[in-house]
Scaffold this motif. Structure first.
Motif, PDB file in Angstrom:
ATOM      1  N   ILE A 104       0.855  -1.184   0.000  1.00 30.74           N
ATOM      2  CA  ILE A 104       0.000   0.000   0.000  1.00 30.74           C
ATOM      3  C   ILE A 104       0.889   1.230   0.000  1.00 30.74           C
ATOM      4  N   ALA A 105       0.535   2.180  -0.870  1.00 34.20           N
ATOM      5  CA  ALA A 105       1.266   3.447  -0.920  1.00 34.20           C
ATOM      6  C   ALA A 105       0.255   4.576  -0.951  1.00 34.20           C
ATOM      7  N   GLU A 106       0.548   5.632  -0.233  1.00 35.92           N
ATOM      8  CA  GLU A 106      -0.238   6.856  -0.305  1.00 35.92           C
ATOM      9  C   GLU A 106       0.547   7.809  -1.201  1.00 35.92           C
ATOM     10  N   ILE A 107      -0.138   8.317  -2.245  1.00 38.08           N
ATOM     11  CA  ILE A 107       0.517   9.142  -3.247  1.00 38.08           C
ATOM     12  C   ILE A 107      -0.198  10.482  -3.335  1.00 38.08           C
ATOM     13  N   SER A 108       0.562  11.556  -3.346  1.00 34.51           N
ATOM     14  CA  SER A 108      -0.012  12.902  -3.424  1.00 34.51           C
ATOM     15  C   SER A 108      -0.542  13.175  -4.834  1.00 34.51           C
ATOM     16  N   LEU A 109      -1.270  14.263  -4.971  1.00 34.80           N
ATOM     17  CA  LEU A 109      -1.804  14.633  -6.280  1.00 34.80           C
ATOM     18  C   LEU A 109      -0.700  14.922  -7.296  1.00 34.80           C
ATOM     19  N   ASP A 110       0.480  15.316  -6.817  1.00 39.40           N
ATOM     20  CA  ASP A 110       1.586  15.552  -7.749  1.00 39.40           C
ATOM     21  C   ASP A 110       2.494  14.321  -7.867  1.00 39.40           C
ATOM     22  N   ALA A 111       1.959  13.161  -7.487  1.00 38.98           N
ATOM     23  CA  ALA A 111       2.586  11.843  -7.669  1.00 38.98           C
ATOM     24  C   ALA A 111       3.746  11.547  -6.728  1.00 38.98           C
ATOM     25  N   ARG A 112       3.879  12.295  -5.643  1.00 40.95           N
ATOM     26  CA  ARG A 112       4.932  12.017  -4.661  1.00 40.95           C
ATOM     27  C   ARG A 112       4.450  10.950  -3.681  1.00 40.95           C
ATOM     28  N   LEU A 113       5.345  10.024  -3.358  1.00 40.73           N
ATOM     29  CA  LEU A 113       5.017   8.995  -2.373  1.00 40.73           C
ATOM     30  C   LEU A 113       5.047   9.616  -0.983  1.00 40.73           C
ATOM     31  N   LEU A 114       3.928   9.518  -0.302  1.00 39.65           N
ATOM     32  CA  LEU A 114       3.806  10.071   1.046  1.00 39.65           C
ATOM     33  C   LEU A 114       3.991   9.008   2.121  1.00 39.65           C
ATOM     34  N   PHE A 130       4.957  -3.113   1.275  1.00 39.76           N
ATOM     35  CA  PHE A 130       5.565  -2.463   0.115  1.00 39.76           C
ATOM     36  C   PHE A 130       7.081  -2.630   0.193  1.00 39.76           C
ATOM     37  N   THR A 131       7.628  -2.382   1.381  1.00 39.14           N
ATOM     38  CA  THR A 131       9.069  -2.517   1.599  1.00 39.14           C
ATOM     39  C   THR A 131       9.514  -3.956   1.369  1.00 39.14           C
ATOM     40  N   GLU A 132       8.766  -4.909   1.894  1.00 43.22           N
ATOM     41  CA  GLU A 132       9.115  -6.320   1.724  1.00 43.22           C
ATOM     42  C   GLU A 132       9.112  -6.723   0.254  1.00 43.22           C
ATOM     43  N   LEU A 133       8.093  -6.295  -0.477  1.00 44.26           N
ATOM     44  CA  LEU A 133       7.956  -6.711  -1.868  1.00 44.26           C
ATOM     45  C   LEU A 133       8.914  -6.021  -2.818  1.00 44.26           C
ATOM     46  N   PHE A 134       9.166  -4.728  -2.596  1.00 47.46           N
ATOM     47  CA  PHE A 134       9.951  -3.965  -3.558  1.00 47.46           C
ATOM     48  C   PHE A 134      11.358  -3.613  -3.086  1.00 47.46           C
ATOM     49  N   GLY A 135      11.630  -3.774  -1.790  1.00 44.13           N
ATOM     50  CA  GLY A 135      12.984  -3.603  -1.291  1.00 44.13           C
ATOM     51  C   GLY A 135      13.393  -2.204  -0.862  1.00 44.13           C
ATOM     52  N   TRP A 136      12.591  -1.203  -1.130  1.00 44.21           N
ATOM     53  CA  TRP A 136      12.939   0.163  -0.725  1.00 44.21           C
ATOM     54  C   TRP A 136      12.489   0.414   0.702  1.00 44.21           C
ATOM     55  N   GLN A 137      13.350   1.007   1.476  1.00 47.96           N
ATOM     56  CA  GLN A 137      12.988   1.436   2.818  1.00 47.96           C
ATOM     57  C   GLN A 137      12.166   2.720   2.709  1.00 47.96           C
ATOM     58  N   PRO A 138      11.243   2.954   3.652  1.00 43.62           N
ATOM     59  CA  PRO A 138      10.409   4.161   3.576  1.00 43.62           C
ATOM     60  C   PRO A 138      11.214   5.449   3.409  1.00 43.62           C
ATOM     61  N   ASP A 139      12.340   5.585   4.128  1.00 44.15           N
ATOM     62  CA  ASP A 139      13.120   6.820   4.015  1.00 44.15           C
ATOM     63  C   ASP A 139      13.820   6.948   2.660  1.00 44.15           C
ATOM     64  N   LYS A 182       9.708  10.651  -3.231  1.00 44.90           N
ATOM     65  CA  LYS A 182      10.059  10.456  -4.637  1.00 44.90           C
ATOM     66  C   LYS A 182       8.803  10.455  -5.502  1.00 44.90           C
ATOM     67  N   ASN A 183       8.984  10.727  -6.787  1.00 48.92           N
ATOM     68  CA  ASN A 183       7.893  10.697  -7.735  1.00 48.92           C
ATOM     69  C   ASN A 183       7.537   9.234  -8.037  1.00 48.92           C
ATOM     70  N   ALA A 184       6.307   8.851  -7.753  1.00 57.89           N
ATOM     71  CA  ALA A 184       5.868   7.469  -7.947  1.00 57.89           C
ATOM     72  C   ALA A 184       5.948   7.057  -9.410  1.00 57.89           C
ATOM     73  N   LEU A 185       5.834   8.008 -10.321  1.00 56.82           N
ATOM     74  CA  LEU A 185       5.900   7.669 -11.746  1.00 56.82           C
ATOM     75  C   LEU A 185       7.276   7.158 -12.150  1.00 56.82           C
ATOM     76  N   GLU A 186       8.293   7.472 -11.368  1.00 57.31           N
ATOM     77  CA  GLU A 186       9.627   6.950 -11.646  1.00 57.31           C
ATOM     78  C   GLU A 186       9.674   5.433 -11.465  1.00 57.31           C
ATOM     79  N   LEU A 187       8.715   4.886 -10.726  1.00 60.56           N
ATOM     80  CA  LEU A 187       8.664   3.443 -10.490  1.00 60.56           C
ATOM     81  C   LEU A 187       7.890   2.707 -11.571  1.00 60.56           C
ATOM     82  N   VAL A 188       7.223   3.446 -12.432  1.00 57.19           N
ATOM     83  CA  VAL A 188       6.397   2.857 -13.483  1.00 57.19           C
ATOM     84  C   VAL A 188       7.244   2.668 -14.739  1.00 57.19           C
TER      85      VAL A 188
END
Length: 80
Positions: free
Chosen positions: A29-39, A45-54, A59-65
């Protein structure tokens, strides 16, 4: 208003309850702002994708697409 609608409003009005549910979800689960920033990203999410929250928060969520999928994702964002 039926009981389900009341429950949905309670969840939206109670950030602690929302966070508790997302912290224990089996889905990423990710909360994303209207300007596509991960909040916020859930522990799953961390377990599946490997990125730590910090590392990922802010970051711009579209960079992950994948580039091939960006146009359809932008269309979804515009309708939201």
């Amino acid at each position: 208003m039926d009981a389900k609608q009341g429950d949905d409003r309670d969840l939206a009005a109670d950030p602690a309850r929302f966070r508790a549910l997302t912290e224990h979800a089996q889905d990423a689960i990710a909360e994303i702002s209207l300007d596509a920033r991960l909040l916020y990203v859930s522990p799953r999410f961390t377990e599946l994708f490997g990125w730590q929250p910090d590392e990922i928060t802010g970051k711009n969520a579209l960079e992950l697409v994948h580039p091939d999928d960006r146009l359809p994702v932008d269309g979804i964002r515009e309708r939201a």
